[in-house]
Design a protein around this motif. Structure first.
Motif, mmCIF file in Angstrom:
data_model
loop_
_atom_site.group_PDB
_atom_site.id
_atom_site.type_symbol
_atom_site.label_atom_id
_atom_site.label_comp_id
_atom_site.label_asym_id
_atom_site.label_seq_id
_atom_site.Cartn_x
_atom_site.Cartn_y
_atom_site.Cartn_z
ATOM 1 N N TYR A 1 -2.997 -4.133 5.375
ATOM 2 C CA TYR A 1 -1.946 -4.871 4.686
ATOM 3 C C TYR A 1 -2.639 -6.025 3.967
ATOM 4 O O TYR A 1 -3.146 -6.956 4.614
ATOM 5 N N TYR A 2 -2.678 -5.974 2.640
ATOM 6 C CA TYR A 2 -3.459 -6.978 1.928
ATOM 7 C C TYR A 2 -2.750 -7.478 0.675
ATOM 8 O O TYR A 2 -1.828 -6.856 0.157
ATOM 9 N N TYR A 3 -3.200 -8.669 0.248
ATOM 10 C CA TYR A 3 -2.610 -9.371 -0.897
ATOM 11 C C TYR A 3 -3.717 -9.634 -1.910
ATOM 12 O O TYR A 3 -4.536 -10.547 -1.715
ATOM 13 N N MET B 1 2.334 -7.417 -1.641
ATOM 14 C CA MET B 1 1.669 -6.787 -0.503
ATOM 15 C C MET B 1 1.340 -5.330 -0.804
ATOM 16 O O MET B 1 2.188 -4.579 -1.278
ATOM 17 N N ASP C 1 0.222 -2.036 1.146
ATOM 18 C CA ASP C 1 0.162 -1.445 2.485
ATOM 19 C C ASP C 1 -0.494 -0.074 2.345
ATOM 20 O O ASP C 1 0.126 0.877 1.873
#
Length: 245
Positions: free
Chosen positions: A129-131, A117, A119
């Protein structure tokens, strides 16, 4: 391993593998984006000397630490409910804080997880908030921006103690955080979030170190409501946001 803690004032030279071209354009699939930036590079030992006095602004029982305008810190997140990390809930955490650029990036990789993750918190009160592996992204409009350097002011002194063989000053603030700083140079050693019920032990700390590439402070193209530098620079008002990990 806290016995290998390192701290330095200046950023080490960045390896070529972490350049913008190596990171891959944002147009590439997210899986390729992270593949081009191995986690091993993010958490590699800092190329600098051992801790020395003067690595951060002075602090005392009556003067809590003041953060430098820019730093990088690697930490081990250990929830109170899993102190031995046997349940797989512990994480490796890397933070790039830059007050001048009004950005704070926290990269979290939980033990055994297949994704990481990112942030990204901006002074414009926008957080992402990304993957990168999956391209999933959640956008949140925050009521405040990033923490200001003197956010610990008015914290209550809790005394001296020893953490991982280092003498520390302890401070607590607003039923939010317990913060521990080295008595010799005021660099962070550990902190504990009350609501999260987790401690963050510092593994390495580098004052003045910037993100490997300026685009790390920009949300990827697949994120909704993405904001770029022009908007980020306009959000320099309130900066009392809590670190979210």
């Amino acid at each position: 391993d806290n016995t290998r803690f390192r701290t330095c004032r200046r950023a080490p030279a960045q390896p070529a593998a972490m350049s913008r071209s190596s990171r891959a354009p944002l147009a590439l699939p997210p899986s390729l984006l992270l593949r081009a930036l191995p986690l091993a590079l993010l958490w590699a030992p800092l190329a600098c000397g051992e801790a020395s006095a003067g690595a951060a602004r002075g602090c005392s029982p009556t003067q809590p630490p003041i953060w430098p305008n820019r730093f990088k810190v690697a930490q081990r997140k250990v929830p109170a409910a899993d102190p031995s990390c046997a349940q797989g809930t512990c994480s490796q955490v890397m933070t790039y804080y830059d007050w001048d650029k009004q950005a704070n990036l926290i990269i979290v990789h939980q033990d055994g997880a297949n994704s990481t993750m990112w942030d990204l918190e901006l002074g414009s009160h926008k957080s992402y908030y990304y993957y990168p592996e999956t391209g999933a992204c959640k956008f949140i409009e925050m009521p405040v921006g990033i923490l200001r350097p003197n956010w610990l002011e008015d914290a209550n002194f809790t005394g001296e103690s020893t953490i991982a063989g280092r003498k520390v000053y302890g401070y607590t603030k607003a039923d939010f955080i317990d913060y521990y700083a080295d008595v010799t140079d005021c660099t962070p050693v550990s902190w504990y979030f009350h609501s999260m019920k987790a401690k963050f032990d510092v593994l390495s700390y580098s004052e003045g170190e910037a993100v490997p590439d300026a685009t790390f402070f920009e949300p990827p193209a697949y994120c909704p409501n993405r904001t770029l530098e022009s908007e980020r620079d306009s959000g320099a008002g309130r900066h009392d946001a809590a670190l979210v990990v």
